[in-house]
Design an enzyme around this catalytic site. Structure first.
Site, mmCIF file in Angstrom:
data_model
loop_
_atom_site.group_PDB
_atom_site.id
_atom_site.type_symbol
_atom_site.label_atom_id
_atom_site.label_comp_id
_atom_site.label_asym_id
_atom_site.label_seq_id
_atom_site.Cartn_x
_atom_site.Cartn_y
_atom_site.Cartn_z
ATOM 1 C CG HIS A 150 103.580 -25.948 -60.600
ATOM 2 N ND1 HIS A 150 103.204 -26.687 -61.695
ATOM 3 C CD2 HIS A 150 102.430 -25.483 -60.070
ATOM 4 C CE1 HIS A 150 101.883 -26.680 -61.802
ATOM 5 N NE2 HIS A 150 101.387 -25.955 -60.828
ATOM 6 C CB CYS A 188 116.042 -25.270 -43.887
ATOM 7 S SG CYS A 188 115.735 -26.096 -42.316
ATOM 8 C CB CYS A 208 117.932 -25.218 -37.767
ATOM 9 S SG CYS A 208 117.020 -25.908 -39.156
ATOM 10 N N GLY A 261 101.968 -25.578 -74.545
ATOM 11 C CA GLY A 261 102.695 -26.747 -74.067
ATOM 12 C C GLY A 261 102.244 -27.273 -72.726
HETATM 13 N N1 APR Z 1 105.494 -27.898 -77.989
HETATM 14 C C1 APR Z 1 104.305 -27.632 -77.365
HETATM 15 N N2 APR Z 1 103.643 -28.555 -76.605
HETATM 16 C C2 APR Z 1 104.195 -29.780 -76.488
HETATM 17 C C3 APR Z 1 105.423 -30.134 -77.122
HETATM 18 C C4 APR Z 1 106.074 -29.117 -77.903
HETATM 19 N N3 APR Z 1 107.220 -29.363 -78.530
HETATM 20 N N4 APR Z 1 105.704 -31.439 -76.815
HETATM 21 C C5 APR Z 1 104.675 -31.880 -76.019
HETATM 22 N N5 APR Z 1 103.779 -30.888 -75.832
HETATM 23 C C6 APR Z 1 102.540 -30.909 -75.048
HETATM 24 C C7 APR Z 1 101.905 -32.279 -74.859
HETATM 25 O O1 APR Z 1 101.044 -32.592 -75.943
HETATM 26 C C8 APR Z 1 101.126 -32.073 -73.553
HETATM 27 O O2 APR Z 1 99.814 -31.590 -73.821
HETATM 28 O O3 APR Z 1 102.864 -30.465 -73.762
HETATM 29 C C9 APR Z 1 101.906 -30.972 -72.836
HETATM 30 C C10 APR Z 1 102.678 -31.428 -71.598
HETATM 31 O O4 APR Z 1 101.727 -31.819 -70.657
HETATM 32 P P1 APR Z 1 102.194 -32.425 -69.244
HETATM 33 O O5 APR Z 1 103.251 -33.419 -69.450
HETATM 34 O O6 APR Z 1 100.937 -32.827 -68.552
HETATM 35 O O7 APR Z 1 102.876 -31.180 -68.521
HETATM 36 P P2 APR Z 1 102.178 -29.917 -67.815
HETATM 37 O O8 APR Z 1 100.881 -29.570 -68.430
HETATM 38 O O9 APR Z 1 103.195 -28.862 -67.734
HETATM 39 O O10 APR Z 1 101.911 -30.520 -66.328
HETATM 40 C C11 APR Z 1 101.399 -29.650 -65.345
HETATM 41 O O11 APR Z 1 101.770 -31.314 -63.662
HETATM 42 O O12 APR Z 1 103.099 -32.986 -62.982
HETATM 43 C C12 APR Z 1 102.713 -31.727 -62.691
HETATM 44 O O13 APR Z 1 103.914 -30.019 -61.567
HETATM 45 C C13 APR Z 1 103.888 -30.749 -62.755
HETATM 46 O O14 APR Z 1 103.951 -28.517 -63.709
HETATM 47 C C14 APR Z 1 103.529 -29.849 -63.936
HETATM 48 C C15 APR Z 1 102.022 -29.960 -64.005
#
Ligand code: APR
Length: 250
Positions: free
Chosen positions: A118, A126, A150, A187
């Site tokens: 991402h 730009c 530009c 995570g």
């Molecule tokens: N350790 C491990 N996991 C954790 C922790 C921790 N300390 N704290 C929270 N989590 C978990 C949550 O339970 C959740 O399942 O991390 C996850 C985060 O999920 P999201 O907030 O949905 O993030 P992510 O999966 O990275 O989102 C994917 O969505 O918004 C877009 O581009 C953005 O890259 C992002 C993509």
């Protein structure tokens, strides 16, 4: 924390390991997740901030939001979860780290072989001539900067909703997912595609797939294991368990 014998054995025997991380691995560093309790998408509207049309409609608003996130990321440090993955990279011959995070914390923790699906918030370019700029002073700007070459608008090098992922990074991630013996999903809520499809590719190719997350995710219904806990606690313990001599071996 007692890890399953199967997980330890599979990691020890593995010739190839692939790890996909999400916002959760940076949560213990103080970087908000997206969909968690205090997640960014609970406070901000992705349709107003994380897509190209929104940027064209209101470039200053979008720029200021990314400048705020960059300032936040500059104030935090990688946590033991990031460092544990950097250490695993040193220990394993074929180790691939794929991340959805744009926060650069894996690189700051010493990981080298990283594929950013991402993008990376530390880079900007730009939208007209595609010139890249990585000038930190940009953060102080309240309005979206213009390209010196530009005059085009400068945008953060992150993948917005509706945009394609960087083809090279995704191709590497696919190849690592289909050749790995063990796939760790760390995570991430595993709901955003195509990143979330990598674990299923690994499953289809016989990899041992493990979710590491304080909560079960959609992937937990398909993965061989879900290790419930925080990445900053679980991953260092996993590295430690791998370092320990297997029982009965000198
Ligand atoms: N350790 C491990 N996991 C954790 C922790 C921790 N300390 N704290 C929270 N989590 C978990 C949550 O339970 C959740 O399942 O991390 C996850 C985060 O999920 P999201 O907030 O949905 O993030 P992510 O999966 O990275 O989102 C994917 O969505 O918004 C877009 O581009 C953005 O890259 C992002 C993509």
């Amino acid at each position: 924390m007692k890890f399953s014998d199967t997980l330890i054995a599979r990691l020890r025997q593995a010739s190839s390991v692939c790890v996909l991380t999400g916002a959760g691995i940076s949560a213990e560093s103080g970087v908000p997740t997206f969909r968690g309790e205090d997640g960014l998408w609970k406070k901000f509207k992705p349709e107003e901030l994380a897509n190209f049309d929104a940027f064209i409609r209101n470039p200053d608003l979008v720029w200021e939001w990314y400048a705020y996130r960059r300032r936040l990321i500059h104030e935090v440090k990688p946590n033991p979860g990031h460092y544990a993955l950097a250490e695993l990279e040193q220990r394993l011959r074929d180790f691939t780290l794929v991340t959805q995070n744009v926060d650069n914390l894996h690189r700051r923790a010493g990981s080298r072989r990283i594929f950013e699906l991402h993008g990376n918030i530390e880079r900007s370019y730009c939208i007209e001539c595609r010139t890249f700029v990585s000038d930190l002073k940009l953060d102080e700007l309240k309005t979206a900067p213009r390209c010196e070459k530009c005059g085009g608008l400068i945008r953060p090098d992150v993948v917005w909703f509706g945009e394609l992922l960087p083809a090279d990074a995704f191709a590497e991630a696919e190849s690592a997912s289909t050749r790995c013996d063990v796939f760790l999903s760390v995570g991430t809520s595993a709901v955003v595609y195509p990143a979330a499809s990598l674990a299923y590719m690994a499953l289809e190719h016989g990899a041992y797939v493990v979710v590491i997350n304080p909560e079960r995710t959609d992937l937990s219904f398909h993965a061989q294991e879900t290790v419930l806990g925080k990445a900053g606690e679980i991953l260092p313990m996993l590295v430690h368990a791998l370092q320990k001599q297997p029982e009965g071996e000198l």
